[in-house]
Design a protein around this motif. Structure first.
Motif, PDB file in Angstrom:
ATOM      1  N   ALA A  75       1.896 -16.964 -10.156  1.00 17.94           N
ATOM      2  CA  ALA A  75       0.728 -17.152 -11.763  1.00 17.94           C
ATOM      3  C   ALA A  75       1.294 -16.492 -12.682  1.00 17.94           C
ATOM      4  N   GLN A  76       1.109 -14.882 -12.702  1.00 17.68           N
ATOM      5  CA  GLN A  76       1.053 -13.659 -13.390  1.00 17.68           C
ATOM      6  C   GLN A  76       2.396 -13.103 -13.314  1.00 17.68           C
ATOM      7  N   PRO A  77       3.574 -13.362 -12.935  1.00 17.90           N
ATOM      8  CA  PRO A  77       4.834 -12.512 -13.567  1.00 17.90           C
ATOM      9  C   PRO A  77       4.204 -11.306 -14.358  1.00 17.90           C
ATOM     10  N   ALA A  78       3.916 -11.077 -15.377  1.00 15.51           N
ATOM     11  CA  ALA A  78       3.625 -10.018 -15.866  1.00 15.51           C
ATOM     12  C   ALA A  78       2.652  -8.898 -14.996  1.00 15.51           C
ATOM     13  N   ASP A  79       1.932  -9.628 -14.104  1.00 12.12           N
ATOM     14  CA  ASP A  79       0.984  -8.650 -13.852  1.00 12.12           C
ATOM     15  C   ASP A  79       1.111  -7.629 -13.128  1.00 12.12           C
ATOM     16  N   ASP A  80       0.558  -6.263 -13.688  1.00  9.33           N
ATOM     17  CA  ASP A  80       1.259  -4.960 -13.165  1.00  9.33           C
ATOM     18  C   ASP A  80      -0.063  -4.179 -12.923  1.00  9.33           C
ATOM     19  N   ARG A  81      -0.429  -4.692 -11.893  1.00  6.39           N
ATOM     20  CA  ARG A  81      -1.672  -3.604 -11.037  1.00  6.39           C
ATOM     21  C   ARG A  81      -0.497  -2.915 -10.473  1.00  6.39           C
ATOM     22  N   SER A  82      -2.060  -2.030 -10.413  1.00  8.15           N
ATOM     23  CA  SER A  82      -0.858  -0.936  -9.217  1.00  8.15           C
ATOM     24  C   SER A  82      -1.408  -1.023  -7.648  1.00  8.15           C
ATOM     25  N   LEU A  83      -0.398  -0.176  -7.025  1.00  5.25           N
ATOM     26  CA  LEU A  83      -0.902  -0.452  -5.702  1.00  5.25           C
ATOM     27  C   LEU A  83      -2.263  -0.569  -4.978  1.00  5.25           C
ATOM     28  N   ASP A  84      -2.716   0.248  -5.496  1.00  7.49           N
ATOM     29  CA  ASP A  84      -4.103   0.169  -4.630  1.00  7.49           C
ATOM     30  C   ASP A  84      -5.074  -0.847  -5.412  1.00  7.49           C
ATOM     31  N   ALA A  85      -4.487  -0.907  -6.728  1.00  8.26           N
ATOM     32  CA  ALA A  85      -5.240  -2.690  -6.718  1.00  8.26           C
ATOM     33  C   ALA A  85      -4.953  -3.930  -6.054  1.00  8.26           C
ATOM     34  N   TRP A  86      -4.010  -3.713  -6.466  1.00  8.11           N
ATOM     35  CA  TRP A  86      -2.675  -5.092  -4.805  1.00  8.11           C
ATOM     36  C   TRP A  86      -3.479  -4.801  -3.531  1.00  8.11           C
ATOM     37  N   ALA A  87      -3.557  -3.762  -2.992  1.00  6.35           N
ATOM     38  CA  ALA A  87      -4.554  -3.003  -1.867  1.00  6.35           C
ATOM     39  C   ALA A  87      -5.380  -4.357  -1.671  1.00  6.35           C
ATOM     40  N   GLY A  88      -6.238  -3.115  -2.706  1.00  3.69           N
ATOM     41  CA  GLY A  88      -7.833  -3.692  -2.979  1.00  3.69           C
ATOM     42  C   GLY A  88      -8.272  -5.538  -2.698  1.00  3.69           C
ATOM     43  N   LEU A  89      -7.218  -5.964  -3.531  1.00  2.68           N
ATOM     44  CA  LEU A  89      -7.454  -7.999  -3.700  1.00  2.68           C
ATOM     45  C   LEU A  89      -6.866  -7.663  -2.019  1.00  2.68           C
ATOM     46  N   ALA A  90      -6.250  -7.198  -1.852  1.00  2.00           N
ATOM     47  CA  ALA A  90      -5.891  -8.102   0.220  1.00  2.00           C
ATOM     48  C   ALA A  90      -7.048  -7.035   1.417  1.00  2.00           C
ATOM     49  N   ASN A  91      -7.384  -6.549   0.943  1.00  3.29           N
ATOM     50  CA  ASN A  91      -8.410  -5.683   2.110  1.00  3.29           C
ATOM     51  C   ASN A  91      -7.871  -5.197   2.557  1.00  3.29           C
ATOM     52  N   ILE A  92      -6.783  -4.614   2.442  1.00  8.47           N
ATOM     53  CA  ILE A  92      -6.092  -3.537   3.145  1.00  8.47           C
ATOM     54  C   ILE A  92      -5.551  -2.182   1.995  1.00  8.47           C
ATOM     55  N   SER A  93      -6.085  -1.354   2.972  1.00  9.01           N
ATOM     56  CA  SER A  93      -5.557   0.036   2.775  1.00  9.01           C
ATOM     57  C   SER A  93      -3.919   0.416   2.100  1.00  9.01           C
ATOM     58  N   PRO A  94      -3.704   0.967   0.783  1.00  8.92           N
ATOM     59  CA  PRO A  94      -2.129   1.314   0.335  1.00  8.92           C
ATOM     60  C   PRO A  94      -1.215   0.658   1.465  1.00  8.92           C
ATOM     61  N   ARG A  95      -1.349   2.148   2.603  1.00 13.27           N
ATOM     62  CA  ARG A  95      -0.570   2.713   3.088  1.00 13.27           C
ATOM     63  C   ARG A  95       0.057   1.293   3.939  1.00 13.27           C
ATOM     64  N   THR A  96      -1.216   0.428   4.077  1.00  9.26           N
ATOM     65  CA  THR A  96      -0.803  -0.766   5.485  1.00  9.26           C
ATOM     66  C   THR A  96       0.166  -2.100   4.416  1.00  9.26           C
ATOM     67  N   LEU A  97      -0.509  -1.893   3.260  1.00 11.60           N
ATOM     68  CA  LEU A  97       0.230  -2.709   2.328  1.00 11.60           C
ATOM     69  C   LEU A  97       1.993  -2.412   2.377  1.00 11.60           C
ATOM     70  N   ASN A  98       1.976  -1.253   1.978  1.00 11.84           N
ATOM     71  CA  ASN A  98       3.774  -0.673   2.152  1.00 11.84           C
ATOM     72  C   ASN A  98       4.331  -0.839   3.582  1.00 11.84           C
ATOM     73  N   ARG A  99       3.396  -0.694   4.593  1.00 10.58           N
ATOM     74  CA  ARG A  99       4.546  -0.962   5.802  1.00 10.58           C
ATOM     75  C   ARG A  99       3.796  -2.535   5.385  1.00 10.58           C
ATOM     76  N   ARG A 100       3.455  -3.825   5.556  1.00 13.99           N
ATOM     77  CA  ARG A 100       3.472  -4.571   6.121  1.00 13.99           C
ATOM     78  C   ARG A 100       3.886  -5.826   5.097  1.00 13.99           C
ATOM     79  N   PHE A 101       4.300  -5.592   3.426  1.00 10.03           N
ATOM     80  CA  PHE A 101       4.819  -6.203   2.791  1.00 10.03           C
ATOM     81  C   PHE A 101       6.645  -6.536   3.065  1.00 10.03           C
ATOM     82  N   PRO A 102       7.086  -5.296   3.309  1.00 14.36           N
ATOM     83  CA  PRO A 102       8.214  -5.269   3.907  1.00 14.36           C
ATOM     84  C   PRO A 102       8.832  -5.791   4.871  1.00 14.36           C
TER      85      PRO A 102
END
Length: 259
Positions: free
Chosen positions: A171-198
């Motif tokens: 919806a917003q390709p220019a959105d430049d939120r940090s990894l921590d902010a994206w992890a917060g949106l998904a309600n998971i830890s940054p480490r989990t986000l880094n592992r699960r997304f790939p």
């Protein structure tokens, strides 16, 4: 419909071996719409004359600008959504003519020859089968086989939590939120986000976001936007950086690519 010619009997699409070798169907869609999940007995090459079409399968998401088309193998479950006014065209190919065609959904860069042959073949929809139609059908099939496959798909996450991130970025390709902010949106830890997304998409979050931006850039370029306008809309403050990234990804600058 976008054409005044008679449209073929769509019942032929259910049986992949019945009817002509290639069937051309064009449609004009007004306003946002969703085509529910379905499949055909025939293979389908789906493109647009004008507008933006989004295609989805179990393998991911494809954005279809007017310089590309998506090949959908026979029996492949798929769905589509249109945004605004969209003029679409499809070539439905007999299942027995699939030799040499991709076995999975794929993006193909269409040629001027294919585009004009589709128009000519569609104009014969109301006429009996004849030598001219047979020749054009063979041209279409062989041209599809020769088209280069381009990596324009965007694999989507499978879990609801990561899907939230993907939908926000689409919806917003220019959105430049940090990894921590994206992890917060998904309600998971940054480490989990880094592992699960790939694991779910085949790409890191950063690479996926970059890919989403480039695919959106192709859509905007196909709509006639300037390279500078597109780069700024996608969140690039350095236009040269956008052009360089585009060239590394697609092998040509945006201007060269659209030609």
């Amino acid at each position: 419909m976008s054409s005044t010619t008679q449209q073929p009997d769509l019942a032929d699409l259910k049986d992949g071996a019945a009817g002509p070798l290639a069937i051309v169907v064009s449609q004009c869609v007004e306003g946002s719409s969703l085509v529910e999940p379905h499949s055909h007995g025939r293979g389908q090459l789906l493109g647009v004359w004008r507008g933006l079409l989004t295609l989805g399968t179990e393998f991911g998401k494809w954005l279809v600008p007017n310089v590309h088309a998506v090949w959908i193998p026979p029996g492949q479950l798929h769905w589509a959504s249109a945004h605004g006014q969209v003029d679409t065209w499809s070539i439905y190919v007999q299942s027995g003519a699939g030799e040499g065609l991709p076995e999975r959904p794929a993006t193909l860069r269409i040629s001027a020859l294919l585009r004009e042959t589709v128009r000519r073949l569609e104009s014969l929809n109301s006429e009996p089968a004849g030598a001219m139609r047979g020749l054009l059908e063979l041209v279409v099939i062989n041209e599809i086989r020769s088209l280069p496959i381009e990596e324009l798909s965007l694999p989507m996450p499978t879990s609801p939590s990561l899907m939230k991130i993907a939908q926000e970025l689409l919806a917003q390709p220019a959105d430049d939120r940090s990894l921590d902010a994206w992890a917060g949106l998904a309600n998971i830890s940054p480490r989990t986000l880094n592992r699960r997304f790939p694991l779910e998409t085949g790409y890191s979050l950063g690479t996926w976001r970059q890919r989403a931006r480039l695919l959106r850039g192709l859509e905007l370029l196909a709509e006639g936007r300037s390279v500078t306008t597109v780069a700024l809309e996608l969140g690039y403050s350095n236009i040269s950086a956008f052009i360089a990234l585009f060239k590394r990804t697609f092998g040509a600058t945006p201007t060269q690519y659209m030609r």
